[in-house]
Motif scaffolding. Sequence first.
Motif, mmCIF file in Angstrom:
data_model
loop_
_atom_site.group_PDB
_atom_site.id
_atom_site.type_symbol
_atom_site.label_atom_id
_atom_site.label_comp_id
_atom_site.label_asym_id
_atom_site.label_seq_id
_atom_site.Cartn_x
_atom_site.Cartn_y
_atom_site.Cartn_z
ATOM 1 N N PHE A 126 5.662 -5.234 -8.415
ATOM 2 C CA PHE A 126 6.478 -3.921 -8.197
ATOM 3 C C PHE A 126 7.682 -4.492 -8.460
ATOM 4 O O PHE A 126 8.413 -5.718 -8.854
ATOM 5 C CB PHE A 126 6.234 -4.493 -6.603
ATOM 6 N N GLN A 127 8.839 -3.506 -9.118
ATOM 7 C CA GLN A 127 9.655 -3.584 -9.312
ATOM 8 C C GLN A 127 11.268 -2.429 -8.299
ATOM 9 O O GLN A 127 10.573 -1.487 -9.080
ATOM 10 C CB GLN A 127 9.856 -3.299 -11.031
ATOM 11 N N PHE A 128 11.539 -3.573 -7.957
ATOM 12 C CA PHE A 128 12.647 -3.215 -7.095
ATOM 13 C C PHE A 128 14.159 -2.432 -7.458
ATOM 14 O O PHE A 128 14.781 -3.369 -6.849
ATOM 15 C CB PHE A 128 12.826 -3.725 -5.864
ATOM 16 N N MET A 129 14.320 -1.557 -8.409
ATOM 17 C CA MET A 129 15.397 -1.183 -8.618
ATOM 18 C C MET A 129 15.887 0.775 -9.412
ATOM 19 O O MET A 129 15.140 1.030 -9.465
ATOM 20 C CB MET A 129 15.759 -1.243 -10.569
ATOM 21 N N ASP A 130 16.886 1.000 -8.447
ATOM 22 C CA ASP A 130 16.664 2.255 -8.263
ATOM 23 C C ASP A 130 15.981 2.925 -7.477
ATOM 24 O O ASP A 130 14.766 3.583 -8.150
ATOM 25 C CB ASP A 130 16.873 2.943 -9.253
ATOM 26 N N VAL A 168 11.441 1.560 -6.198
ATOM 27 C CA VAL A 168 10.133 0.786 -6.301
ATOM 28 C C VAL A 168 9.465 1.834 -7.518
ATOM 29 O O VAL A 168 9.073 2.788 -7.940
ATOM 30 C CB VAL A 168 9.113 0.796 -5.010
ATOM 31 N N GLU A 169 9.454 0.509 -9.363
ATOM 32 C CA GLU A 169 8.782 1.847 -8.894
ATOM 33 C C GLU A 169 6.959 0.281 -10.135
ATOM 34 O O GLU A 169 6.992 -0.768 -9.395
ATOM 35 C CB GLU A 169 9.189 1.032 -11.330
ATOM 36 N N VAL A 170 6.197 1.063 -10.028
ATOM 37 C CA VAL A 170 4.532 0.477 -9.381
ATOM 38 C C VAL A 170 3.707 0.315 -11.069
ATOM 39 O O VAL A 170 4.015 0.993 -11.573
ATOM 40 C CB VAL A 170 3.267 0.958 -8.458
ATOM 41 N N SER A 199 5.808 12.629 -7.822
ATOM 42 C CA SER A 199 7.205 12.138 -8.328
ATOM 43 C C SER A 199 7.215 10.597 -7.938
ATOM 44 O O SER A 199 8.279 10.464 -8.577
ATOM 45 C CB SER A 199 7.440 12.933 -7.269
ATOM 46 N N GLY A 200 6.033 9.775 -7.894
ATOM 47 C CA GLY A 200 6.439 8.775 -7.610
ATOM 48 C C GLY A 200 5.540 7.834 -9.312
ATOM 49 O O GLY A 200 6.293 8.957 -10.530
ATOM 50 N N GLN A 201 7.022 6.329 -9.796
ATOM 51 C CA GLN A 201 6.843 6.116 -10.736
ATOM 52 C C GLN A 201 5.472 4.674 -10.941
ATOM 53 O O GLN A 201 5.889 3.465 -9.931
ATOM 54 C CB GLN A 201 8.086 5.720 -10.382
ATOM 55 N N LEU A 202 4.848 5.620 -11.735
ATOM 56 C CA LEU A 202 3.796 4.159 -11.677
ATOM 57 C C LEU A 202 3.719 4.077 -13.302
ATOM 58 O O LEU A 202 3.255 5.246 -14.380
ATOM 59 C CB LEU A 202 2.489 5.128 -11.808
ATOM 60 N N LYS A 234 0.775 -1.411 -0.151
ATOM 61 C CA LYS A 234 0.178 0.201 0.194
ATOM 62 C C LYS A 234 0.474 0.953 0.204
ATOM 63 O O LYS A 234 1.046 1.761 -0.250
ATOM 64 C CB LYS A 234 -0.742 0.173 1.394
ATOM 65 N N LYS A 235 1.816 1.223 0.450
ATOM 66 C CA LYS A 235 2.751 1.912 1.009
ATOM 67 C C LYS A 235 3.614 2.768 -0.335
ATOM 68 O O LYS A 235 3.820 3.484 -0.691
ATOM 69 C CB LYS A 235 4.203 2.228 2.050
ATOM 70 N N HIS A 236 3.708 1.304 -0.646
ATOM 71 C CA HIS A 236 4.492 1.708 -2.389
ATOM 72 C C HIS A 236 3.815 2.273 -3.639
ATOM 73 O O HIS A 236 4.022 3.114 -4.228
ATOM 74 C CB HIS A 236 5.023 0.367 -2.617
#
Length: 113
Positions: free
Chosen positions: A93-97, A99-101, A30-33, A20-22
């Motif tokens: 979820f991609q965890f590189m540099d 978190v990208e959802v 500024s998020g990565q969706l 949920k936080k991600h």
Amino acid sequence: MPESPQGNVVPINLTVQDAKKHVQGALEPSGQLRLTTHVRSRMRERDISITQVRQILKQGVITEGPFKDTQGRWNCRFEGYAAGEGIGVAVGFQFMDGVEVVVITTFELNNYR
């Protein structure tokens, strides 16, 4: 930082609260969706807007997961109402540099009508 078999990579265990936080962070300006080509096609096919998808991610509940898929990637499913319709949204979820959802797919929920 503990050492893992992969060198300096530390395995994660994604909780519902973490997911949920991600997702909330990804919804920020500024998020990565990221939307996949697949979800864009399904949105057109099912007449589901990006506004509805974002509303489900913001206010819906996680009904499945988080879980790892067969390729070891974390995923979960959100469900809720948007514009009077029951909608499900699957994200990864991609965890590189950071978190990208990644929005994988979306669908109508028959049991929400």
